[in-house]
Design an enzyme around this catalytic site. Structure first.
Site, PDB file in Angstrom:
ATOM      1  N   THR A   8       0.834  -1.205   0.000  1.00 28.27           N
ATOM      2  CA  THR A   8       0.000   0.000   0.000  1.00 28.27           C
ATOM      3  C   THR A   8       0.863   1.248   0.000  1.00 28.27           C
ATOM      4  O   THR A   8       1.993   1.219   0.502  1.00 28.27           O
ATOM      5  CB  THR A   8      -0.957   0.039   1.218  1.00 28.27           C
ATOM      6  OG1 THR A   8      -1.796   1.194   1.100  1.00 28.27           O
ATOM      7  CG2 THR A   8      -0.228   0.084   2.541  1.00 28.27           C
ATOM      8  N   ASN A  10      -0.826   4.067   1.061  1.00 30.94           N
ATOM      9  CA  ASN A  10      -1.677   4.922   1.895  1.00 30.94           C
ATOM     10  C   ASN A  10      -1.224   4.790   3.357  1.00 30.94           C
ATOM     11  O   ASN A  10      -1.367   3.735   3.965  1.00 30.94           O
ATOM     12  CB  ASN A  10      -3.143   4.458   1.719  1.00 30.94           C
ATOM     13  CG  ASN A  10      -4.114   5.288   2.548  1.00 30.94           C
ATOM     14  OD1 ASN A  10      -3.829   5.677   3.666  1.00 30.94           O
ATOM     15  ND2 ASN A  10      -5.273   5.540   1.975  1.00 30.94           N
ATOM     16  N   GLY A  12      -2.385   5.859   6.200  1.00 28.26           N
ATOM     17  CA  GLY A  12      -3.431   5.545   7.180  1.00 28.26           C
ATOM     18  C   GLY A  12      -3.733   4.062   7.195  1.00 28.26           C
ATOM     19  O   GLY A  12      -3.832   3.420   8.249  1.00 28.26           O
ATOM     20  N   LYS A  13      -3.861   3.515   5.989  1.00 26.88           N
ATOM     21  CA  LYS A  13      -4.101   2.075   5.842  1.00 26.88           C
ATOM     22  C   LYS A  13      -2.922   1.264   6.378  1.00 26.88           C
ATOM     23  O   LYS A  13      -3.090   0.281   7.089  1.00 26.88           O
ATOM     24  CB  LYS A  13      -4.165   1.785   4.342  1.00 26.88           C
ATOM     25  CG  LYS A  13      -5.448   1.269   3.831  1.00 26.88           C
ATOM     26  CD  LYS A  13      -5.140   0.806   2.432  1.00 26.88           C
ATOM     27  CE  LYS A  13      -6.219   1.082   1.477  1.00 26.88           C
ATOM     28  NZ  LYS A  13      -5.952   0.541   0.152  1.00 26.88           N
ATOM     29  N   GLU A  38      -1.545  -0.729 -11.428  1.00 28.95           N
ATOM     30  CA  GLU A  38      -2.782  -0.104 -11.898  1.00 28.95           C
ATOM     31  C   GLU A  38      -4.003  -0.875 -11.390  1.00 28.95           C
ATOM     32  O   GLU A  38      -4.047  -2.110 -11.494  1.00 28.95           O
ATOM     33  CB  GLU A  38      -2.781  -0.068 -13.428  1.00 28.95           C
ATOM     34  CG  GLU A  38      -3.197   1.292 -13.958  1.00 28.95           C
ATOM     35  CD  GLU A  38      -3.480   1.241 -15.444  1.00 28.95           C
ATOM     36  OE1 GLU A  38      -4.475   1.855 -15.864  1.00 28.95           O
ATOM     37  OE2 GLU A  38      -2.729   0.561 -16.163  1.00 28.95           O
ATOM     38  N   ASP A  67      -7.776  -3.448  -0.745  1.00 28.90           N
ATOM     39  CA  ASP A  67      -8.500  -2.486  -1.564  1.00 28.90           C
ATOM     40  C   ASP A  67      -9.809  -2.191  -0.848  1.00 28.90           C
ATOM     41  O   ASP A  67     -10.530  -3.114  -0.458  1.00 28.90           O
ATOM     42  CB  ASP A  67      -8.763  -2.994  -2.984  1.00 28.90           C
ATOM     43  CG  ASP A  67      -9.112  -1.830  -3.901  1.00 28.90           C
ATOM     44  OD1 ASP A  67      -8.197  -1.018  -4.182  1.00 28.90           O
ATOM     45  OD2 ASP A  67     -10.277  -1.687  -4.300  1.00 28.90           O
ATOM     46  N   LYS A 171     -12.033   1.494  16.503  1.00 35.05           N
ATOM     47  CA  LYS A 171     -12.184   1.406  15.038  1.00 35.05           C
ATOM     48  C   LYS A 171     -11.746   0.014  14.576  1.00 35.05           C
ATOM     49  O   LYS A 171     -12.416  -0.621  13.771  1.00 35.05           O
ATOM     50  CB  LYS A 171     -11.383   2.511  14.317  1.00 35.05           C
ATOM     51  CG  LYS A 171     -11.639   2.452  12.816  1.00 35.05           C
ATOM     52  CD  LYS A 171     -10.864   3.449  11.972  1.00 35.05           C
ATOM     53  CE  LYS A 171     -11.069   3.092  10.499  1.00 35.05           C
ATOM     54  NZ  LYS A 171     -10.182   3.783   9.582  1.00 35.05           N
ATOM     55  N   HIS A 176     -14.546  -2.199   8.672  1.00 26.92           N
ATOM     56  CA  HIS A 176     -14.463  -3.112   7.537  1.00 26.92           C
ATOM     57  C   HIS A 176     -13.109  -3.822   7.501  1.00 26.92           C
ATOM     58  O   HIS A 176     -13.023  -5.008   7.277  1.00 26.92           O
ATOM     59  CB  HIS A 176     -14.697  -2.309   6.252  1.00 26.92           C
ATOM     60  CG  HIS A 176     -13.868  -1.046   6.146  1.00 26.92           C
ATOM     61  ND1 HIS A 176     -13.770  -0.139   7.175  1.00 26.92           N
ATOM     62  CD2 HIS A 176     -13.058  -0.574   5.158  1.00 26.92           C
ATOM     63  CE1 HIS A 176     -12.957   0.841   6.821  1.00 26.92           C
ATOM     64  NE2 HIS A 176     -12.512   0.615   5.606  1.00 26.92           N
ATOM     65  N   ARG A 177     -12.031  -3.037   7.780  1.00 33.22           N
ATOM     66  CA  ARG A 177     -10.678  -3.627   7.757  1.00 33.22           C
ATOM     67  C   ARG A 177     -10.498  -4.585   8.932  1.00 33.22           C
ATOM     68  O   ARG A 177      -9.891  -5.652   8.798  1.00 33.22           O
ATOM     69  CB  ARG A 177      -9.637  -2.496   7.792  1.00 33.22           C
ATOM     70  CG  ARG A 177      -8.195  -2.947   7.589  1.00 33.22           C
ATOM     71  CD  ARG A 177      -7.285  -1.774   7.249  1.00 33.22           C
ATOM     72  NE  ARG A 177      -7.658  -1.164   5.987  1.00 33.22           N
ATOM     73  CZ  ARG A 177      -8.330  -0.017   5.875  1.00 33.22           C
ATOM     74  NH1 ARG A 177      -8.654   0.686   6.948  1.00 33.22           N
ATOM     75  NH2 ARG A 177      -8.676   0.441   4.692  1.00 33.22           N
TER      76      ARG A 177
END
Ligand code: ITT
Length: 194
Positions: A8, A10, A12-13, A38, A67, A171, A176-177
């Protein structure tokens, strides 16, 4: 100690993924910044597979990818897999989403966060995958300062808080994660990676 690439870009992720993976005792390594895969898939799972397989193959190492995104009911599931591409910054993405919901004129603000996870072996073969979903609602204005991305406008009625108002532990337990990792962790722990 097995090395696994966290595929990743990102931050935060990445922080959340590392938290879930830490107990496995793996050596986690961040994917190189210039290695971009991509996202041509039409589902969260397809894009998670593409990212995990692409990074694993490019580096010849195990890789895990996430994702994820936000699906808003009134907007026909948008931004969905385009959540990261919806605008240029977290603030601009939030502003656009709030504007589109206001323009839609409806009062249904129900939404869900989705997270697909995929783990690929060094040949780029997908060995494990799963998907977690967290239902909630889109607030009319941001609340809270924790988390990242769309967290300040995603409200979880059962906890009476936005994701950005929750502690990391809260959290993690409800997102979801968090749900996706809790499904994947038992299988990850059994996997023999060297
Ligand atoms: P990588 O593909 O490099 O992992 P990305 O940010 O491009 O990073 P995605 O394509 O999966 O990742 O897009 C996910 C989008 O959904 C992105 O805008 C995130 O900010 C948002 N998102 C995902 N999980 C989130 C969460 O737990 N809280 C808030 N926003 C989240």
């Amino acid at each position: 100690m097995p090395t696994v690439i966290v595929a990743t870009g990102n931050p935060g992720k990445l922080k959340e993924m590392q938290g879930y993976l830490d107990p496995l005792g793996w050596q986690l390594q961040l994917k190189p910044g210039d290695l971009d895969i991509e996202e041509t898939g039409t589902t969260f799972l397809a894009n998670a597979r593409l990212k995990a397989a692409g990074v694993a193959q490019a580096l010849g190492q195990w890789a895990i990818a996430d994702d994820s995104g936000l699906e808003v009911h009134t907007l026909g599931g948008a931004p969905g897999i385009y959540s990261a591409r919806y605008a240029d910054s977290d603030q601009a993405r939030i502003d656009r989403l709030l504007q589109e919901l206001a323009d839609s004129g409806g009062c249904d603000r129900s939404a869900q966060f989705v997270c697909a996870l995929a783990l690929a072996n060094p040949n780029g073969e997908i060995m494990l995958e799963t998907e977690g979903i967290c239902p909630g609602e889109i607030l009319t204005a941001p609340r809270g300062s924790g988390g990242f991305g769309y967290d300040p406008i995603f409200y979880v009625p059962t906890l009476n808080r936005s994701f950005a108002e929750m502690s990391s532990a809260e959290k993690d337990a409800n997102s979801h994660r968090g749900i996706a990792f809790s499904q994947l962790l038992p299988a990850l722990a059994k996997l023999s990676i060297d």
